[in-house]
Design a protein around this motif. Structure first.
Motif, PDB file in Angstrom:
ATOM      1  N   ASP A  56      -5.007 -33.673   8.829  1.00  0.00           N
ATOM      2  CA  ASP A  56      -3.670 -33.380   9.322  1.00  0.00           C
ATOM      3  C   ASP A  56      -3.008 -34.748   9.477  1.00  0.00           C
ATOM      4  N   LEU A  57      -1.720 -34.823   9.216  1.00  0.00           N
ATOM      5  CA  LEU A  57      -0.989 -36.085   9.334  1.00  0.00           C
ATOM      6  C   LEU A  57      -0.055 -35.988  10.531  1.00  0.00           C
ATOM      7  N   ILE A  71       7.602 -39.421  20.570  1.00  0.00           N
ATOM      8  CA  ILE A  71       6.968 -38.112  20.416  1.00  0.00           C
ATOM      9  C   ILE A  71       5.903 -38.185  19.335  1.00  0.00           C
ATOM     10  N   ALA A  72       4.938 -37.289  19.439  1.00  0.00           N
ATOM     11  CA  ALA A  72       3.928 -37.112  18.397  1.00  0.00           C
ATOM     12  C   ALA A  72       4.221 -35.778  17.738  1.00  0.00           C
ATOM     13  N   LYS A  73       4.263 -35.785  16.403  1.00  0.00           N
ATOM     14  CA  LYS A  73       4.582 -34.577  15.653  1.00  0.00           C
ATOM     15  C   LYS A  73       3.609 -34.440  14.492  1.00  0.00           C
ATOM     16  N   THR A  74       2.930 -33.293  14.414  1.00  0.00           N
ATOM     17  CA  THR A  74       2.077 -33.018  13.264  1.00  0.00           C
ATOM     18  C   THR A  74       2.990 -32.673  12.104  1.00  0.00           C
ATOM     19  N   LEU A  75       3.055 -33.566  11.136  1.00  0.00           N
ATOM     20  CA  LEU A  75       3.934 -33.364   9.986  1.00  0.00           C
ATOM     21  C   LEU A  75       3.351 -32.376   8.989  1.00  0.00           C
ATOM     22  N   PHE A  76       2.073 -32.572   8.626  1.00  0.00           N
ATOM     23  CA  PHE A  76       1.433 -31.742   7.613  1.00  0.00           C
ATOM     24  C   PHE A  76       0.030 -31.390   8.080  1.00  0.00           C
ATOM     25  N   GLN A  77      -0.423 -30.208   7.697  1.00  0.00           N
ATOM     26  CA  GLN A  77      -1.768 -29.765   8.027  1.00  0.00           C
ATOM     27  C   GLN A  77      -2.538 -29.444   6.750  1.00  0.00           C
ATOM     28  N   ASP A  78      -3.837 -29.680   6.812  1.00  0.00           N
ATOM     29  CA  ASP A  78      -4.765 -29.343   5.725  1.00  0.00           C
ATOM     30  C   ASP A  78      -4.360 -30.002   4.410  1.00  0.00           C
ATOM     31  N   VAL A  79      -4.200 -31.313   4.455  1.00  0.00           N
ATOM     32  CA  VAL A  79      -3.784 -32.095   3.291  1.00  0.00           C
ATOM     33  C   VAL A  79      -5.020 -32.752   2.670  1.00  0.00           C
ATOM     34  N   MET A  80      -5.098 -32.702   1.351  1.00  0.00           N
ATOM     35  CA  MET A  80      -6.226 -33.290   0.611  1.00  0.00           C
ATOM     36  C   MET A  80      -6.071 -34.802   0.506  1.00  0.00           C
ATOM     37  N   VAL A  81      -7.152 -35.530   0.779  1.00  0.00           N
ATOM     38  CA  VAL A  81      -7.193 -36.979   0.573  1.00  0.00           C
ATOM     39  C   VAL A  81      -7.635 -37.210  -0.863  1.00  0.00           C
ATOM     40  N   LEU A  82      -6.779 -37.827  -1.655  1.00  0.00           N
ATOM     41  CA  LEU A  82      -7.100 -38.107  -3.055  1.00  0.00           C
ATOM     42  C   LEU A  82      -7.819 -39.442  -3.216  1.00  0.00           C
ATOM     43  N   ALA A  83      -7.449 -40.418  -2.380  1.00  0.00           N
ATOM     44  CA  ALA A  83      -8.029 -41.756  -2.526  1.00  0.00           C
ATOM     45  C   ALA A  83      -7.982 -42.484  -1.195  1.00  0.00           C
ATOM     46  N   ASN A 148     -12.610 -30.414   9.230  1.00  0.00           N
ATOM     47  CA  ASN A 148     -13.762 -29.919   8.495  1.00  0.00           C
ATOM     48  C   ASN A 148     -13.225 -29.396   7.169  1.00  0.00           C
ATOM     49  N   ASN A 149     -13.896 -29.680   6.069  1.00  0.00           N
ATOM     50  CA  ASN A 149     -13.407 -29.256   4.751  1.00  0.00           C
ATOM     51  C   ASN A 149     -13.332 -27.737   4.601  1.00  0.00           C
ATOM     52  N   ASP A 150     -14.044 -26.999   5.438  1.00  0.00           N
ATOM     53  CA  ASP A 150     -13.989 -25.537   5.383  1.00  0.00           C
ATOM     54  C   ASP A 150     -12.901 -24.960   6.288  1.00  0.00           C
ATOM     55  N   ASP A 151     -12.238 -25.805   7.048  1.00  0.00           N
ATOM     56  CA  ASP A 151     -11.199 -25.358   7.983  1.00  0.00           C
ATOM     57  C   ASP A 151      -9.833 -25.502   7.326  1.00  0.00           C
ATOM     58  N   SER A 152      -9.251 -24.377   6.927  1.00  0.00           N
ATOM     59  CA  SER A 152      -7.927 -24.426   6.311  1.00  0.00           C
ATOM     60  C   SER A 152      -6.868 -23.771   7.193  1.00  0.00           C
ATOM     61  N   ASP A 153      -7.242 -23.453   8.439  1.00  0.00           N
ATOM     62  CA  ASP A 153      -6.293 -22.820   9.358  1.00  0.00           C
ATOM     63  C   ASP A 153      -5.140 -23.758   9.679  1.00  0.00           C
ATOM     64  N   ARG A 154      -3.976 -23.169   9.758  1.00  0.00           N
ATOM     65  CA  ARG A 154      -2.785 -23.914  10.177  1.00  0.00           C
ATOM     66  C   ARG A 154      -2.424 -23.419  11.568  1.00  0.00           C
ATOM     67  N   VAL A 155      -2.149 -24.351  12.469  1.00  0.00           N
ATOM     68  CA  VAL A 155      -1.865 -24.028  13.860  1.00  0.00           C
ATOM     69  C   VAL A 155      -0.429 -24.419  14.162  1.00  0.00           C
ATOM     70  N   ALA A 156       0.295 -23.575  14.870  1.00  0.00           N
ATOM     71  CA  ALA A 156       1.665 -23.906  15.275  1.00  0.00           C
ATOM     72  C   ALA A 156       1.583 -24.930  16.407  1.00  0.00           C
TER      73      ALA A 156
END
Length: 183
Positions: A56-57, A71-83, A148-156
């Protein structure tokens, strides 16, 4: 090019040399974009993030009105790290550099490289535009939150301010003026 099973014969059609078919571009999902985010030891999960991880970013945004207004704001959730740095999953996992002492070429494994200062993420075009704006802002710090790579849940998740964390105790914290004196 393809996975090779134990005991399977290795043929030239299964091998590839570094070229256009290797590298980062071939790993980006069609319709997605690769964008890099600067990281430090702290913001990059102690630099233990690796290609293939999901994060999550979170952005820490400074409104310019003091620490209390950040403020802290979760911009994106469940994002793949390419490099991470120059290490990507289908890359030759080493770099050849001149040894600073002997001057001779020496191979260094990128799998053990923790000197990277950026992480490249796979985002959609809208996220890419938002991320470019946040990075250009300069007042926003990015922090990775490893999943966790198996956790794809998005939380509000709502944005969080210092007041949300500390609550009414924030008003009791003495404010420091110039030269460390109380205001």
């Amino acid at each position: 090019l393809v996975p090779i099973k134990r005991g399977e014969q290795v043929t030239y059609t299964k091998l590839v040399e570094p070229s256009m078919r290797t590298g980062l571009a071939s790993q980006v999902t069609p319709g997605k974009r690769a964008m890099s985010v600067p990281v430090t030891e702290t913001s990059g999960v102690a630099k233990l993030v690796k290609p293939g991880d999901r994060i999550d970013l979170i952005a820490i945004i400074d409104s310019g009105q003091g620490k209390e207004a950040k403020i802290a704001k979760t911009l994106f959730q469940d994002v793949m790290v390419l490099a991470v740095g120059r290490a990507i999953t289908n890359n030759v996992a080493r770099v050849v550099e001149a040894d600073s002492f002997t001057g001779k070429d020496k191979a260094r494994s990128l799998a053990e490289d923790f000197s990277f200062s950026s992480v490249t993420l796979e985002v959609d075009p809208t996220q890419a535009q938002s991320l470019a704006l946040m990075l250009a802002n300069g007042d926003a710090a990015m922090t990775l939150s490893l999943r966790n790579n198996d956790d794809s849940d998005r939380v509000a998740v709502q944005a969080t301010s210092l007041y949300d964390v500390i609550g009414s105790d924030l008003a009791r914290i003495p404010q420091r003026g110039p030269a460390g004196g109380k205001r």
